[in-house]
Design an enzyme around this catalytic site. Structure first.
Site, PDB file in Angstrom:
ATOM      1  N   GLY A  16       0.799  -1.262  -0.054  1.00 19.63           N
ATOM      2  CA  GLY A  16      -0.078  -0.058  -0.110  1.00 19.63           C
ATOM      3  C   GLY A  16       0.821   1.136   0.047  1.00 19.63           C
ATOM      4  O   GLY A  16       0.580   2.314  -0.647  1.00 19.63           O
ATOM      5  N   THR A  17       1.812   1.023   0.772  1.00 19.68           N
ATOM      6  CA  THR A  17       3.031   2.377   0.787  1.00 19.68           C
ATOM      7  C   THR A  17       3.364   2.786  -0.796  1.00 19.68           C
ATOM      8  O   THR A  17       3.316   3.975  -0.845  1.00 19.68           O
ATOM      9  CB  THR A  17       4.014   2.076   1.647  1.00 19.68           C
ATOM     10  OG1 THR A  17       3.445   1.801   3.014  1.00 19.68           O
ATOM     11  CG2 THR A  17       4.979   3.262   2.033  1.00 19.68           C
ATOM     12  N   THR A  67      10.655  -7.643 -12.046  1.00 22.37           N
ATOM     13  CA  THR A  67       9.771  -9.005 -12.272  1.00 22.37           C
ATOM     14  C   THR A  67       8.612  -9.200 -11.221  1.00 22.37           C
ATOM     15  O   THR A  67       8.825  -8.996  -9.933  1.00 22.37           O
ATOM     16  CB  THR A  67      10.887 -10.146 -12.018  1.00 22.37           C
ATOM     17  OG1 THR A  67      11.825  -9.920 -12.962  1.00 22.37           O
ATOM     18  CG2 THR A  67      10.116 -11.539 -12.157  1.00 22.37           C
ATOM     19  N   CYS A  74       2.163   1.271  12.791  1.00 22.61           N
ATOM     20  CA  CYS A  74       3.356   2.222  12.523  1.00 22.61           C
ATOM     21  C   CYS A  74       3.723   2.756  13.806  1.00 22.61           C
ATOM     22  O   CYS A  74       4.942   3.451  13.843  1.00 22.61           O
ATOM     23  CB  CYS A  74       3.385   2.831  11.319  1.00 22.61           C
ATOM     24  SG  CYS A  74       2.715   2.167   9.849  1.00 22.61           S
TER      25      CYS A  74
HETATM   26  N1  PLP Z   1      -2.673   3.153   4.233  1.00 23.26           N
HETATM   27  C1  PLP Z   1      -3.376   2.670   5.366  1.00 23.26           C
HETATM   28  C2  PLP Z   1      -4.402   3.287   5.577  1.00 23.26           C
HETATM   29  C3  PLP Z   1      -2.928   1.772   6.109  1.00 23.26           C
HETATM   30  O1  PLP Z   1      -3.566   1.313   7.073  1.00 23.26           O
HETATM   31  C4  PLP Z   1      -1.534   1.283   5.916  1.00 23.26           C
HETATM   32  C5  PLP Z   1      -1.048   0.151   6.605  1.00 23.26           C
HETATM   33  O2  PLP Z   1      -1.368  -0.078   7.873  1.00 23.26           O
HETATM   34  C6  PLP Z   1      -0.747   1.404   4.812  1.00 23.26           C
HETATM   35  C7  PLP Z   1      -1.438   2.499   3.920  1.00 23.26           C
HETATM   36  C8  PLP Z   1       0.459   0.977   4.284  1.00 23.26           C
HETATM   37  O3  PLP Z   1       0.198  -0.268   3.654  1.00 23.26           O
HETATM   38  P1  PLP Z   1       1.335  -1.426   3.511  1.00 23.26           P
HETATM   39  O4  PLP Z   1       1.713  -1.992   4.886  1.00 23.26           O
HETATM   40  O5  PLP Z   1       1.110  -2.521   2.808  1.00 23.26           O
HETATM   41  O6  PLP Z   1       2.541  -0.588   2.986  1.00 23.26           O
END
Ligand code: PLP
Length: 379
Positions: A71-72, A237, A325
Site C-alpha cells: 500500500g505504501t 519481475t 506504525c
Molecule cells: N494506508 C493505510 C490506511 C494503512 O492502514 C496502511 C497500513 O497499515 C498503509 C497505507 C500501508 O500499507 P502497507 O503496509 O501495505 O505498505
C-alpha cells in the site's frame, strides 16, 4: 492458551485457500512471466488472470490495475508521480490530517521539493468536510488525496462527493483504500476516483504485494525505472505468487462481503454493548454511522491503554493502541489529536480490530477481559 488476534487492521492471517493458490507459483510454476517460452506463459497467464479478477472486484478494467509491492508504494506512486506530472499546472496539493504516514510523508516530501500542501481538518468523528475541500482548492491545486477509511478510528469518508468536487476543478483524486477494500463495498466507477491504493495483507492475502488502480487516461509516470513490466510503468519481475494470492483473497472477500459485514457488525455491537454495560463512561471513537464494521476504537478514561495492551498480551490476546506504525511511539497519535479527544481519552484508547473469522466466544472473551482489566487498573 489459545491466542486471540484482534489486530486485523495491522495485518491479517493468510487464508488457506490463498496459500493453496500461491504455492504452485513458489514451487513448480516458478517461471518468469516475461520469458517467451511456454513455461513463462504459465506465469504470465496467472498474472493476467489475477489482474482481470482484481479489476472485476473493484469495477475497473484490467489494464487499469497496476501491481505494486504494498500500500505504501501505491500511495507514493499515485501522489508523487501525479504531483510531478502535473507540475506545469500548479504546485498545490491537498490531503487530510488523519491520513496514514504512507500518505502524509509523501506530502511532507513534496513540500520539501517546493510544492505546497494543505491538510483538511476533520470533525470529532474524523470526517472531512466537502465545504472545506471546496474552500481549500485553488487554481494551482493538482492532487487531492483523502483516505477511504481511517486505520485508527475506522471513519469512512464520502470519497464520491470529494471526487466530484475535485473534478469540478480538474483536480486528480486519489484515495488510500488500504483499510476499506475487502471490508466495505469499493467500486471505482461509483467512487469516481482517478487513483486508488490497496494492499493484500489487509484482506487475508500475503504481505509484500498491493495494487494501484489508475483510471484510463490519467497520466502516471513511472517511479520504478527498469524493464517493460506493468505496461512499461513499473519495472521489476512480478511477484507472481503474491499477485495470484492477492486476487484470490480479494475475490473471497468480495464474494462474501455482505455475509462478512453482517457477522463482524454483530460481534462488534456485542463487544460495544457488553463493555458499556459495565463501563458506562467508555467512549467509542469514529463516526457511528460511517465506520468500518470491524474496527473498534475504545477509549477507557482513567487507564493507560498501553497497560491494558500488555496485560491482554500476557493472556495471548492481541490488540493495538493505535496504528501499527505508531505502536512503539507512546506519543498521542496524530489521528486522536485531530479528533480533539481529551488527553485522558487518548491515553486510554485501544484499537480492537475483528475479522471474518472472529467468533462470538472470542468477542465475549475480549469484552469481559477488558472490563476486568479496567476495574483492576482504574484509579
Ligand atoms: N494506508 C493505510 C490506511 C494503512 O492502514 C496502511 C497500513 O497499515 C498503509 C497505507 C500501508 O500499507 P502497507 O503496509 O501495505 O505498505
Amino acid at each position: 492458551m489459545k491466542e486471540i488476534y484482534y489486530d486485523n487492521s495491522a495485518t491479517t492471517k493468510i487464508d488457506p485457500r490463498v496459500l493453496e493458490a500461491m504455492l504452485p507459483f513458489l514451487q513448480d510454476s516458478f517461471s518468469n512471466p516475461s520469458s517467451l517460452h511456454s513455461f513463462g506463459k504459465v506465469a504470465r497467464n496467472a498474472v493476467e488472470l489475477a489482474r482481470q479478477q482484481i479489476a472485476e472486484c473493484v469495477g475497473a478494467q484490467p489494464h487499469e490495475i497496476l501491481f505494486t509491492s504494498c500500500g505504501t508504494e501505491s500511495d507514493n506512486w499515485a501522489i508523487k508521480s501525479t504531483a510531478y506530472a502535473r507540475r506545469d499546472r500548479g504546485m498545490h496539493l491537498i490531503t487530510s490530517c488523519i491520513e496514514h504516514p504512507a500518505v502524509l510523508n509523501c506530502f511532507a516530501f513534496l513540500e520539501r521539493e517546493g510544492f505546497s500542501a494543505s491538510l483538511l481538518p476533520v470533525d470529532k468523528y474524523g470526517r472531512v468536510s466537502v465545504d472545506d475541500l471546496r474552500a481549500f482548492i485553488s487554481p494551482g491545486t493538482t492532487v487531492v488525496s483523502v483516505m477511504m477509511a481511517n486505520n485508527e478510528v475506522g471513519t469512512i469518508q464520502d470519497v464520491k462527493l470529494l471526487a466530484e468536487v475535485a473534478h469540478e476543478h480538474s483536480v486528480v483524486m486519489h484515495t488510500d483504500a488500504v483499510q476499506a477494500i475487502g471490508h466495505i463495498p469499493v467500486n471505482v466507477i461509483d467512487l469516481g476516483v482517478d487513483l486508488l491504493s490497496a494492499s493484500a495483507h489487509k484482506f487475508n492475502g500475503p504481505k509484500g504485494v498491493g495494487f494501484l488502480y489508475k483510471r484510463a487516461g490519467i497520466s502516471l509516470p513511472s517511479m520504478m525505472d527498469g524493464g517493460h513490466q506493468e505496461f512499461g510503468v513499473r519495472g521489476g519481475t512480478e511477484n507472481v505468487a503474491g499477485i495470484v494470492g492477492m486476487a484470490c483473497a480479494l475475490n473471497n472477500h468480495v464474494t462474501n462481503l455482505r455475509q462478512n459485514i453482517c457477522h463482524i457488525d454483530r460481534l462488534a455491537t456485542l463487544i460495544r454493548s457488553r463493555v458499556l454495560a459495565y463501563i458506562p463512561e467508555a467512549k467509542f471513537n469514529g463516526c457511528p454511522s460511517q465506520r468500518l464494521p470491524g474496527l473498534i476504537s475504545l477509549s477507557l478514561v482513567g487507564v493507560s491503554a498501553e497497560s491494558v495492551l500488555h496485560l491482554l498480551d500476557l493472556k495471548r490476546i492481541f490488540v493495538s493502541t493505535g496504528a501499527a506504525c505508531n505502536s512503539r511511539n507512546t506519543a498521542i497519535s496524530h489521528v486522536l489529536q485531530a479528533l480533539n479527544l481529551p488527553i485522558d481519552h487518548s491515553v486510554g484508547t485501544l484499537r480492537i480490530s475483528l475479522s471474518k473469522d472472529t467468533t462470538e466466544a472470542e468477542a465475549l472473551t475480549i469484552a469481559d477481559t477488558i472490563v476486568s482489566l479496567y476495574f483492576k487498573l482504574y484509579k
